[in-house]
Design an enzyme around this catalytic site. Structure first.
Site, mmCIF file in Angstrom:
data_model
loop_
_atom_site.group_PDB
_atom_site.id
_atom_site.type_symbol
_atom_site.label_atom_id
_atom_site.label_comp_id
_atom_site.label_asym_id
_atom_site.label_seq_id
_atom_site.Cartn_x
_atom_site.Cartn_y
_atom_site.Cartn_z
ATOM 1 N N HIS A 153 16.579 29.695 -15.583
ATOM 2 C CA HIS A 153 17.037 29.440 -17.088
ATOM 3 C C HIS A 153 18.006 29.848 -17.547
ATOM 4 O O HIS A 153 18.695 30.102 -18.823
ATOM 5 C CB HIS A 153 15.872 30.542 -17.762
ATOM 6 C CG HIS A 153 14.477 30.404 -17.175
ATOM 7 N ND1 HIS A 153 13.560 29.771 -17.751
ATOM 8 C CD2 HIS A 153 13.991 31.184 -16.491
ATOM 9 C CE1 HIS A 153 12.414 29.889 -17.238
ATOM 10 N NE2 HIS A 153 12.484 30.852 -16.222
ATOM 11 N N SER A 274 44.690 18.392 -21.990
ATOM 12 C CA SER A 274 44.270 17.904 -23.293
ATOM 13 C C SER A 274 45.590 17.402 -23.802
ATOM 14 O O SER A 274 46.748 17.775 -24.017
ATOM 15 C CB SER A 274 43.824 19.091 -24.245
ATOM 16 O OG SER A 274 43.869 18.650 -25.514
ATOM 17 N N LYS A 280 44.560 23.685 -22.240
ATOM 18 C CA LYS A 280 43.406 23.194 -21.716
ATOM 19 C C LYS A 280 43.555 22.749 -20.369
ATOM 20 O O LYS A 280 44.649 22.154 -19.924
ATOM 21 C CB LYS A 280 42.817 21.851 -22.557
ATOM 22 C CG LYS A 280 42.141 22.365 -23.759
ATOM 23 C CD LYS A 280 40.791 23.167 -23.765
ATOM 24 C CE LYS A 280 40.000 22.451 -23.177
ATOM 25 N NZ LYS A 280 39.302 21.759 -23.955
ATOM 26 N N GLU A 287 32.636 16.121 -15.013
ATOM 27 C CA GLU A 287 32.112 15.533 -16.025
ATOM 28 C C GLU A 287 31.680 14.024 -15.837
ATOM 29 O O GLU A 287 30.698 13.484 -16.412
ATOM 30 C CB GLU A 287 32.771 15.735 -17.376
ATOM 31 C CG GLU A 287 32.809 17.287 -17.894
ATOM 32 C CD GLU A 287 33.668 17.211 -18.777
ATOM 33 O OE1 GLU A 287 33.707 17.857 -19.888
ATOM 34 O OE2 GLU A 287 35.173 17.366 -18.493
#
Ligand code: ARG
Length: 449
Positions: A153, A274, A280, A287
């Site tokens: 979980h 970024s 970043k 992804e």
């Protein structure tokens, strides 16, 4: 190719709508191999002279070379790779070329080409899967003993090691390889000789053709052989599941690389920045891998949907099998390559992993096991430890610093000894459990395999 029956030329839009040469050109080498095997069977059956066969073989090889070098001009008017090659061959060598299609249809031809293509691509994908497994095994070996919280979980559960966690993915990839090998075995059957749907009155030696193309056997029902696209559906399923596995791995790594977890750091070469936020460093490879899984599922859905309503045997809908197939194969190959490279270059942050694993709550189950070993039934032990955990929260004292003997008489002074990560891991010796010896033995097993 069918001008005899028609008075009008095909409409431009129909030509544009129906062509497959823009994508099926990539079957060219399999089309040439299939045609040479077919022509050799014609030679065996005395349907071709030696000279005619040699002209066909040399002509096809010449065309193949030109396609390979990008010198061949494809025509959409000739619809697909099969007609492009045959028409050009006949243009070059005359009547011998016009004999090639005897006892053959594009229906058994396209089934043959696609099976050969899948067979080869599966070999390449198997190699790439192995490279990814090796990258995982290398990291698993370096971190066989690096403790890490295991989660259910997405809440901390029990201690494992980084090696054990990564080996879980090696298991998945090994099953993927098994599925691909199984699919490859099932598709390695020659449909050539099935003709349009009902074989031919001219019997060529199908076994000879199968032998030349290294098929294990020949198909045994001409109608099924023409209509069958199971092997594409199977392959696309196997690749969709590879995608699912890589997507789960990506999700783990995305979490691990966040500041909140900090378990791993990707190399600059495998991350992006970024355009706005200077600080970043984004795990884009993970992804995109997760994102591409959607198209792998989509391609599987496309083929399953394309075949579901088709009466026997060939229907032009089947031409829609190729783009999803090519797309899944291209997608999975690039995804496997970039992930193997990224994982090899990734750093596991040992201190962050160990700091997270030092949470004494990870050993709450071990404390219950301690009580069980003292004779307390597990359900009662579970409740007693639950009380201790609640106490630790209400008193704001870590579980391992609490005086457990004050909580219940079932605890002795030796209860504190439970809170030792090393002994806790060492105790997990059952097959499949994460003690370091098991992890190392598994790594050796996979390396050998
Ligand atoms: N381009 C076709 C395909 O990919 C080849 C087979 C065409 N057969 C036919 N009967 N029109 O399926």
């Amino acid at each position: 190719m069918w001008k005899g029956r028609f008075q009008e030329a095909t409409a431009d839009l129909v030509e544009q709508f129906g062509e497959s040469i823009s994508f099926d050109w990539r079957l060219y080498s399999y089309d040439v191999a299939g045609s040479i095997a077919h022509a050799r069977a014609q030679l065996t059956a005395d349907l071709l002279t030696d000279e005619e066969f040699s002209a066909i073989e040399a002509g096809l090889k010449e065309i193949e070379k030109e396609i390979e070098e990008g010198k061949f001009e494809f025509s959409t008017a000739l619809e697909d790779i099969h007609m492009n090659i045959e028409a050009e061959l006949t243009k070059r060598i005359g009547d011998a070329g016009a004999k090639l299609h005897t006892a053959r249809s594009r229906n058994d031809q396209v089934a043959t080409d696609t099976r050969l293509y899948c067979r080869t691509e599966i070999d390449l994908i198997l190699e790439l899967l192995e490279s990814l497994e090796t990258a995982l095994l290398d990291q698993a070996e370096s971190h066989a003993a690096t403790v890490l919280p295991g989660y259910t979980h997405l809440q901390r559960g029990q201690p494992v090691t980084v090696g054990h966690h990564l080996l879980a993915y090696v298991e998945m990839l090994a099953r993927d390889k098994g599925r691909l090998l199984d699919c490859q075995k099932r598709l390695n059957v020659s449909p050539l000789g099935s003709g349009a749907l009902a074989g031919s009155t001219i019997n060529l030696d199908r076994q000879q053709i199968a032998n030349e193309l290294e098929f294990a056997s020949v198909t045994t029902n001409s109608m099924d052989a023409i209509a069958d696209r199971d092997y594409i559906a199977e392959l696309l399923f196997a690749l969709a599941l590879v995608g699912a596995h890589l997507s789960r791995l990506s999700e783990d790594f995305i979490l691990w690389s966040s500041s909140e977890f900090g378990y791993c750091t990707f190399s600059d070469a495998h991350t992006t920045g970024s355009s706005l936020m200077p600080q970043k460093k984004n795990p884009d490879v993970c992804e995109i891998t997760r994102g591409k899984t959607g198209r792998l599922y989509g391609n599987l859905t496309a083929i399953l949907t394309a075949i579901k309503g088709l009466p026997l045997t060939y229907n032009r809908d089947l031409q829609e099998d190729k783009e999803p197939l090519f797309d899944s194969i291209d997608t999975i190959k690039l995804t496997l390559k970039v992930n193997a490279e990224m994982i090899s270059a990734m750093t596991i942050n040992t201190e962050r992993c160990e700091a997270a694993a030092s949470d004494p709550l990870l050993l709450a189950t071990d404390l219950a096991d301690y009580l069980v070993k003292k004779g307390v039934p597990f359900r009662q032990a579970h409740e007693l430890v639950g009380k201790a955990v609640a106490e630790s929260f209400s008193q704001n004292i870590p579980l391992d610093k609490l005086d457990l003997t004050k909580i219940d008489a079932a605890y002795d002074a030796d209860a504190k000894a439970v809170f030792n990560l090393e002994t806790a891991l060492r105790a997990r010796t059952n097959p499949g459990a994460p003690c370091v010896d098991n992890v190392r033995a598994e790594i050796q097993k996979w390396r050998k395999a």
